[in-house]
Design a protein around this motif. Structure first.
Motif, PDB file in Angstrom:
ATOM      1  N   TRP A  35      49.114  39.252  37.808  1.00 33.06           N
ATOM      2  CA  TRP A  35      48.874  38.110  36.929  1.00 33.06           C
ATOM      3  C   TRP A  35      47.697  37.239  37.381  1.00 33.06           C
ATOM      4  O   TRP A  35      47.477  36.150  36.852  1.00 33.06           O
ATOM      5  N   ALA A  36      46.918  37.750  38.307  1.00 34.67           N
ATOM      6  CA  ALA A  36      45.712  37.013  38.725  1.00 34.67           C
ATOM      7  C   ALA A  36      44.674  37.071  37.606  1.00 34.67           C
ATOM      8  O   ALA A  36      44.693  37.992  36.788  1.00 34.67           O
ATOM      9  N   PRO A  37      43.771  36.105  37.593  1.00 35.98           N
ATOM     10  CA  PRO A  37      42.662  36.213  36.640  1.00 35.98           C
ATOM     11  C   PRO A  37      41.739  37.357  37.075  1.00 35.98           C
ATOM     12  O   PRO A  37      41.693  37.710  38.256  1.00 35.98           O
ATOM     13  N   SER A  38      41.017  37.925  36.117  1.00 36.40           N
ATOM     14  CA  SER A  38      40.037  38.951  36.507  1.00 36.40           C
ATOM     15  C   SER A  38      38.843  38.908  35.569  1.00 36.40           C
ATOM     16  O   SER A  38      38.986  38.565  34.386  1.00 36.40           O
ATOM     17  N   ALA A  39      37.703  39.262  36.120  1.00 37.68           N
ATOM     18  CA  ALA A  39      36.451  39.203  35.354  1.00 37.68           C
ATOM     19  C   ALA A  39      36.554  40.110  34.124  1.00 37.68           C
ATOM     20  O   ALA A  39      36.959  41.278  34.248  1.00 37.68           O
ATOM     21  N   VAL A  40      36.190  39.566  32.997  1.00 38.70           N
ATOM     22  CA  VAL A  40      36.310  40.217  31.678  1.00 38.70           C
ATOM     23  C   VAL A  40      37.623  41.004  31.537  1.00 38.70           C
ATOM     24  O   VAL A  40      37.679  42.066  30.922  1.00 38.70           O
ATOM     25  N   ASN A  41      38.644  40.442  32.142  1.00 39.03           N
ATOM     26  CA  ASN A  41      40.009  41.001  32.088  1.00 39.03           C
ATOM     27  C   ASN A  41      40.060  42.485  32.476  1.00 39.03           C
ATOM     28  O   ASN A  41      40.825  43.265  31.916  1.00 39.03           O
ATOM     29  N   LEU A  42      39.251  42.842  33.480  1.00 36.16           N
ATOM     30  CA  LEU A  42      39.211  44.256  33.889  1.00 36.16           C
ATOM     31  C   LEU A  42      40.462  44.692  34.653  1.00 36.16           C
ATOM     32  O   LEU A  42      40.779  45.865  34.706  1.00 36.16           O
ATOM     33  N   GLN A  43      41.091  43.731  35.311  1.00 38.42           N
ATOM     34  CA  GLN A  43      42.245  44.054  36.173  1.00 38.42           C
ATOM     35  C   GLN A  43      41.863  45.259  37.053  1.00 38.42           C
ATOM     36  O   GLN A  43      42.491  46.319  36.991  1.00 38.42           O
ATOM     37  N   PRO A  44      40.822  45.084  37.879  1.00 35.33           N
ATOM     38  CA  PRO A  44      40.195  46.240  38.522  1.00 35.33           C
ATOM     39  C   PRO A  44      40.893  46.711  39.798  1.00 35.33           C
ATOM     40  O   PRO A  44      40.404  47.590  40.492  1.00 35.33           O
ATOM     41  N   TRP A  45      42.042  46.137  40.112  1.00 35.90           N
ATOM     42  CA  TRP A  45      42.725  46.458  41.376  1.00 35.90           C
ATOM     43  C   TRP A  45      43.566  47.716  41.267  1.00 35.90           C
ATOM     44  O   TRP A  45      44.017  48.111  40.195  1.00 35.90           O
ATOM     45  N   TYR A  46      43.795  48.325  42.409  1.00 38.00           N
ATOM     46  CA  TYR A  46      44.730  49.456  42.497  1.00 38.00           C
ATOM     47  C   TYR A  46      45.449  49.312  43.836  1.00 38.00           C
ATOM     48  O   TYR A  46      44.847  49.466  44.893  1.00 38.00           O
ATOM     49  N   PHE A  47      46.715  48.961  43.771  1.00 36.56           N
ATOM     50  CA  PHE A  47      47.473  48.707  44.997  1.00 36.56           C
ATOM     51  C   PHE A  47      48.270  49.954  45.396  1.00 36.56           C
ATOM     52  O   PHE A  47      48.958  50.537  44.554  1.00 36.56           O
ATOM     53  N   VAL A  48      48.167  50.313  46.642  1.00 37.73           N
ATOM     54  CA  VAL A  48      49.007  51.386  47.184  1.00 37.73           C
ATOM     55  C   VAL A  48      49.943  50.741  48.196  1.00 37.73           C
ATOM     56  O   VAL A  48      49.486  50.170  49.195  1.00 37.73           O
ATOM     57  N   VAL A  49      51.224  50.798  47.924  1.00 41.66           N
ATOM     58  CA  VAL A  49      52.190  50.168  48.829  1.00 41.66           C
ATOM     59  C   VAL A  49      52.752  51.228  49.771  1.00 41.66           C
ATOM     60  O   VAL A  49      53.418  52.173  49.317  1.00 41.66           O
ATOM     61  N   CYS A  50      52.460  51.086  51.033  1.00 43.74           N
ATOM     62  CA  CYS A  50      53.002  52.022  52.044  1.00 43.74           C
ATOM     63  C   CYS A  50      54.340  51.452  52.500  1.00 43.74           C
ATOM     64  O   CYS A  50      54.395  50.363  53.091  1.00 43.74           O
ATOM     65  N   ARG A  51      55.389  52.210  52.237  1.00 45.92           N
ATOM     66  CA  ARG A  51      56.732  51.677  52.488  1.00 45.92           C
ATOM     67  C   ARG A  51      57.649  52.764  53.055  1.00 45.92           C
ATOM     68  O   ARG A  51      58.608  52.475  53.751  1.00 45.92           O
ATOM     69  N   SER A  52      57.349  54.027  52.743  1.00 45.36           N
ATOM     70  CA  SER A  52      58.182  55.118  53.287  1.00 45.36           C
ATOM     71  C   SER A  52      57.765  55.360  54.740  1.00 45.36           C
ATOM     72  O   SER A  52      56.643  55.034  55.143  1.00 45.36           O
ATOM     73  N   ASP A  53      58.662  55.976  55.517  1.00 45.80           N
ATOM     74  CA  ASP A  53      58.328  56.303  56.910  1.00 45.80           C
ATOM     75  C   ASP A  53      57.072  57.173  56.958  1.00 45.80           C
ATOM     76  O   ASP A  53      56.204  56.996  57.805  1.00 45.80           O
ATOM     77  N   LYS A  54      57.016  58.123  56.006  1.00 50.96           N
ATOM     78  CA  LYS A  54      55.887  59.068  55.992  1.00 50.96           C
ATOM     79  C   LYS A  54      54.559  58.335  55.759  1.00 50.96           C
ATOM     80  O   LYS A  54      53.576  58.542  56.486  1.00 50.96           O
ATOM     81  N   ALA A  55      54.546  57.444  54.760  1.00 49.37           N
ATOM     82  CA  ALA A  55      53.303  56.727  54.443  1.00 49.37           C
ATOM     83  C   ALA A  55      52.914  55.787  55.591  1.00 49.37           C
ATOM     84  O   ALA A  55      51.741  55.693  55.966  1.00 49.37           O
ATOM     85  N   LEU A  56      53.910  55.121  56.170  1.00 51.93           N
ATOM     86  CA  LEU A  56      53.602  54.173  57.252  1.00 51.93           C
ATOM     87  C   LEU A  56      53.102  54.909  58.495  1.00 51.93           C
ATOM     88  O   LEU A  56      52.192  54.437  59.183  1.00 51.93           O
ATOM     89  N   LYS A  57      53.683  56.082  58.764  1.00 48.72           N
ATOM     90  CA  LYS A  57      53.248  56.858  59.938  1.00 48.72           C
ATOM     91  C   LYS A  57      51.788  57.278  59.759  1.00 48.72           C
ATOM     92  O   LYS A  57      50.968  57.138  60.666  1.00 48.72           O
ATOM     93  N   LYS A  58      51.482  57.766  58.581  1.00 45.63           N
ATOM     94  CA  LYS A  58      50.114  58.210  58.302  1.00 45.63           C
ATOM     95  C   LYS A  58      49.148  57.019  58.403  1.00 45.63           C
ATOM     96  O   LYS A  58      48.072  57.116  58.987  1.00 45.63           O
TER      97      LYS A  58
END
Ligand SMILES: Cc1cc2nc3c(=O)[nH]c(=O)nc-3n(C[C@H](O)[C@H](O)[C@H](O)COP(=O)(O)O)c2cc1C
Length: 189
Positions: A35-58
């Motif tokens: 819900w942040a503002p973004s330039a020309v409403n591009l919403q240009p972000w891509y979040f990767v949430v590392c939460r599993s043991d496998k992702a956190l280990k890597k």
């Protein structure tokens, strides 16, 4: 919580205990980012949430490689504060034991207004850290992962744009002191 309390009370926290944040809290924190503002409403972000043991280990494996470049910068910036250097290096190696780390990438490699895309993603990250704080969840926004951007992008976001930062989330028993804010950083005309 009043917005003012979150703005002034939030601190960068670099060590977390074993308590995990709930799925519901994580969802609300991510929504606040969206819900942040973004330039020309591009919403240009891509979040990767590392939460599993496998992702956190890597993630931790890759982050271990970031220390060389980072130490050089820290040595010149914090020459007279070696404890800051130690704390930061230890933090970055293990992400402070955080069990939820958000990697913020851009959606695409190039933008007509690249700076505006970066600013938009930064606004999203600020929403994330403030919302986390309002829920009693500590965080640290960090760009140290940029030292290993290529590896992180290949592992976690192939085909997406540049990595901008990571945000660690978690509960902590530590309450860091607020670093002094510098004078002369604005002018009212
Ligand atoms: C863009 C950005 C990059 C940052 N990178 C790092 C980092 O790589 N490692 C780290 O330990 N802290 C990092 N921080 C946290 C800052 O060190 C911290 O915000 C600053 O010292 C002020 O402290 P406070 O957040 O508690 O007010 C970063 C913060 C921002 C906004």
């Amino acid at each position: 919580m009043e917005l003012k309390d979150a703005v002034y009370g939030r601190r960068s926290v670099r060590k977390y205990n074993d308590q995990k944040i709930s799925d519901e809290d994580l969802q609300e924190i991510l929504d606040a980012g969206l819900w942040a503002p973004s330039a020309v409403n591009l919403q240009p972000w891509y979040f990767v949430v590392c939460r599993s043991d496998k992702a956190l280990k890597k993630l931790n494996e890759i982050m271990g490689g970031s220390i060389f470049g980072l130490t050089k910068i820290l040595n010149s910036r914090f020459k007279s504060n070696p404890e800051v250097i130690d704390e930061t290096v230890n933090f970055v190696k293990s992400m402070g034991n955080s069990s939820t780390v958000i990697l913020t990438f851009l959606q695409q490699e190039e933008y007509d207004e690249y700076t505006a895309a970066v600013e938009s993603a930064a606004a999203a990250m600020q929403n994330i850290v403030l919302t986390a704080y309002s829920k009693g969840i500590s965080s640290c926004w960090l760009t140290a992962p940029l030292h290993v951007e290529d590896e992180l992008r290949a592992e976690f976001a192939p085909g997406k744009g540049h990595l901008l930062a990571a945000v660690t989330l978690g509960y902590s028993d530590i309450k860091p002191k607020a670093p002094r804010r510098k004078d002369g950083r604005y002018i009212i005309l």
